[in-house]
Design an enzyme around this catalytic site. Structure first.
Site, PDB file in Angstrom:
ATOM      1  N   SER A 145       0.833  -1.203   0.000  1.00  0.00           N
ATOM      2  CA  SER A 145       0.000   0.000   0.000  1.00  0.00           C
ATOM      3  C   SER A 145       0.869   1.255   0.000  1.00  0.00           C
ATOM      4  O   SER A 145       1.673   1.453  -0.905  1.00  0.00           O
ATOM      5  CB  SER A 145      -0.956  -0.039   1.193  1.00  0.00           C
ATOM      6  OG  SER A 145      -1.883   1.013   1.130  1.00  0.00           O
ATOM      7  N   ASP A 301      -3.473   6.439  -3.275  1.00  0.00           N
ATOM      8  CA  ASP A 301      -2.209   5.922  -2.768  1.00  0.00           C
ATOM      9  C   ASP A 301      -1.718   4.850  -3.751  1.00  0.00           C
ATOM     10  O   ASP A 301      -2.408   4.539  -4.731  1.00  0.00           O
ATOM     11  CB  ASP A 301      -2.369   5.418  -1.333  1.00  0.00           C
ATOM     12  CG  ASP A 301      -3.240   4.178  -1.220  1.00  0.00           C
ATOM     13  OD1 ASP A 301      -4.040   3.919  -2.147  1.00  0.00           O
ATOM     14  OD2 ASP A 301      -3.145   3.467  -0.206  1.00  0.00           O
ATOM     15  N   ASP A 303      -1.575   1.627  -4.105  1.00  0.00           N
ATOM     16  CA  ASP A 303      -2.400   0.494  -4.530  1.00  0.00           C
ATOM     17  C   ASP A 303      -3.838   0.918  -4.804  1.00  0.00           C
ATOM     18  O   ASP A 303      -4.705   0.077  -5.062  1.00  0.00           O
ATOM     19  CB  ASP A 303      -2.344  -0.658  -3.524  1.00  0.00           C
ATOM     20  CG  ASP A 303      -3.007  -0.340  -2.194  1.00  0.00           C
ATOM     21  OD1 ASP A 303      -2.984   0.838  -1.789  1.00  0.00           O
ATOM     22  OD2 ASP A 303      -3.538  -1.265  -1.553  1.00  0.00           O
ATOM     23  N   ASP A 305      -6.356   2.023  -3.117  1.00  0.00           N
ATOM     24  CA  ASP A 305      -7.535   1.765  -2.290  1.00  0.00           C
ATOM     25  C   ASP A 305      -7.909   2.991  -1.448  1.00  0.00           C
ATOM     26  O   ASP A 305      -9.013   3.050  -0.910  1.00  0.00           O
ATOM     27  CB  ASP A 305      -7.363   0.514  -1.423  1.00  0.00           C
ATOM     28  CG  ASP A 305      -6.242   0.611  -0.402  1.00  0.00           C
ATOM     29  OD1 ASP A 305      -5.434   1.562  -0.472  1.00  0.00           O
ATOM     30  OD2 ASP A 305      -6.162  -0.274   0.473  1.00  0.00           O
TER      31      ASP A 305
END
Length: 567
Positions: A145, A301, A303, A305
């Site tokens: 992440s 961000d 990734d 999500d």
């Protein structure tokens, strides 16, 4: 420890990490070796996350293979159809992520479990979407992440499409422990494909996610999208292609993407820390917005999500909205576009209570959960009924989910929704700041803050101290009720006690006489206390917004100072 190192070198399939470990041994780096071998990366409800390197307390190919074997064994033990249902696997743009994803596929296929493996990098919500879309037994996303470049991670979703919660985390962890003592069996991916145990998820799969988002009725509010402009950054992550596509599908033709941050790059060369909440992380997208006179500066961000946004102010400068402000705007907007009385919305216990106030006023069902999106979606599935369908949930750490196409936070659909919200306001000459002010005038001015306090490591645990001698006042204000999530009880000032229907957690919440709130979360791993503060100030129609904000901030500053001094 020498025996463990020798055994590790015999099992490790990666010459790079073997060489790294051999060098540490040659250098007699005893402290470093002890850190890597005295414990193993702990598998929990967020899966695994840690620094990449050799040894059981690092992220590497052997740890990934053992983890995937443990996951497979748990799936086979708990679901008779798991092998046939299969597991979706995707990965982000970090240097080792593709290899880790392929190792996961090889370990699962060797157990006879079908795998659906993405052909290229994929945003976390796109992988989570696959569980329900393909009706699989689980999903795995290899991602760290918004953590620094040295990290990677292994996130697991259950067959309901949400992140795993107890007892699955402990069950998988127990099987991983067994796998560390067993022989590693892998299946070559070409062999897995030939045997029907590997299905490649190509562009058609990504288009299925795109179609699901575009067909979501909550994301079909088209109010002159061509009349607003926005800047966007993927922050060197994997969101750009789908984010730009979804915005174009929704009619937003003035989108300016930060070229220097558009392509996946796990070294994150232009940011110190690839987290939109960190100071400086939004600098390039705000500069892009200024260059084009855009209304919004938006970010996912790495990734994709999470979703972050800065909005242009009257003076032409850009100001970040907090996660609670975005959540409040979403809640108000969505509940006014559906039949609120049949809707379910929620947030976490450390997020603003304003969403609950709005939901109650509009006749919607509202729920709270412990911190973490895994709780928001799992509880939503339990709470929703035919009469109250899940609509929206958020956590203050920039996580939002709108509708049920993805049962996890989805920064891509949140981006589209926020652009549509902004475009609708622009039709009447309003901005998101105008809308926030209108909400605050109706419900009260809510501001939130978070502080971490370092504690004396030799002192008794702070949570135990607070329970042994409960405070009666904070910042001169009486405590009207205390919620203790460790013992699952809410105690009122008159001594009345009510049960709390949430899993036990070491959290204390103090509700004060003026409507303010203090949340205390002792860290379980270090001598540190996380404190979340909320101040609620009434606003008169005659008072200027700036004056009310200054007054609320002064109250917040006083609350924080006096509370921290009391600790």
């Amino acid at each position: 420890m020498n025996n463990e190192i020798t055994r590790w070198l015999q099992r490790d399939p990666d010459p790079k990490s073997r060489q790294e470990l051999q060098q540490l041994v040659a250098d007699n780096a005893t402290a470093e070796l002890a850190d890597r071998f005295n414990r193993r990366l702990e598998f929990g409800t967020a899966g695994l996350r840690g620094v990449v390197g050799a040894g059981p307390n690092r992220m590497n190919r052997l740890v990934i293979q053992e983890t995937a074997i443990g996951l497979g064994q748990y799936l086979l033990r708990t679901d008779n159809a798991a092998a046939h249902k299969g597991v979706v696997i995707g990965y982000d743009g970090r240097p080792d992520s593709r290899q880790f994803a392929h190792d996961t596929a090889a370990a699962l296929a060797a157990q006879g479990i079908k795998v659906y493996l993405t052909t290229k990098v994929a945003a976390t919500p796109i992988v989570a979407f696959g569980v329900k879309h393909l009706q699989t037994a689980a999903a795995v996303v290899v991602t760290a992440s918004h953590n620094p470049p040295a990290y990677n991670g292994f996130k697991v979703y259950w067959n309901n499409g949400a992140q795993i919660i107890p007892p699955h985390d402990a069950g998988i962890a127990a099987e991983i422990d067994k796998a560390t003592q067993s022989e590693i069996h892998l299946m070559d991916l070409a062999e897995a494909e030939a045997k029907g145990l590997l299905v490649w998820l190509d562009d058609a799969y990504y288009q299925a996610y795109r179609q699901a988002i575009n067909s979501n009725p909550l994301l079909n509010n088209h109010h002159n999208p061509q009349d607003i402009s926005l800047a966007y950054t993927a922050m060197h992550g994997v969101g750009a292609e789908m984010a730009e596509t979804l915005l174009a599908d929704a009619g937003f033709s003035h989108v300016y993407s930060v070229a220097a941050q558009r392509e996946p790059d796990g070294t994150f060369p232009t940011v110190k820390f690839p987290n939109p909440e960190e100071p400086g992380a939004m600098d390039l997208v705000i500069a892009e917005a200024k260059q084009h006179g855009a209304i919004l500066a938006c970010a996912n961000d790495p990734d994709a999500d999470r979703f972050a946004v800065a909005a242009r102010c009257d003076d032409g400068e850009y100001k970040m909205l907090t996660g609670d402000q975005v959540g409040t705007l979403f809640g108000y907007y969505l509940l006014n576009h559906v039949q609120a009385s049949t809707s379910l919305v929620g947030n976490t216990i450390v997020s603003s209570t304003l969403l609950g106030k709005i939901a109650t006023a509009l006749g919607a069902q509202y729920y709270q959960t412990l911190t973490g999106f895994k709780w928001l979606t799992n509880v939503a599935m339990e709470r929703q009924t035919a009469d109250h369908q899940f609509l929206f949930a958020y956590e203050e750490a920039l996580g939002y989910t709108i509708g049920n196409a993805v049962w996890d936070k989805d920064g891509l659909s949140a981006l589209v929704a926020f652009a549509q919200l902004t475009a609708e306001l622009a039709v009447t000459g309003q901005t998101v700041w105008d809308q926030l002010e209108a909400i605050y005038r109706e419900y009260g001015l809510y501001i939130n803050a978070q502080r971490s306090i370092a504690l004396d490591p030799t002192a008794a645990p702070i949570g135990d101290s607070l329970r042994a001698m409960p405070p009666q006042v904070i910042a001169g204000l009486a405590i009207v009720r205390t919620e203790d999530f460790k013992i699952s009880l809410c105690t009122f000032a008159d001594g009345t006690v009510e049960a709390i229907d949430l899993p036990a957690s070491d959290v204390l919440i103090y509700h004060l006489a003026d409507g303010s709130r203090v949340v205390v979360r002792p860290s379980g791993t270090e001598p540190k206390l996380k404190c979340y503060y909320e101040v609620v100030e009434p606003m008169s129609q005659e008072e200027t917004f700036d004056h009310a904000q200054r007054r609320a901030q002064a109250t917040m500053d006083q609350l924080i100072a006096q509370h921290q001094a009391s600790l």
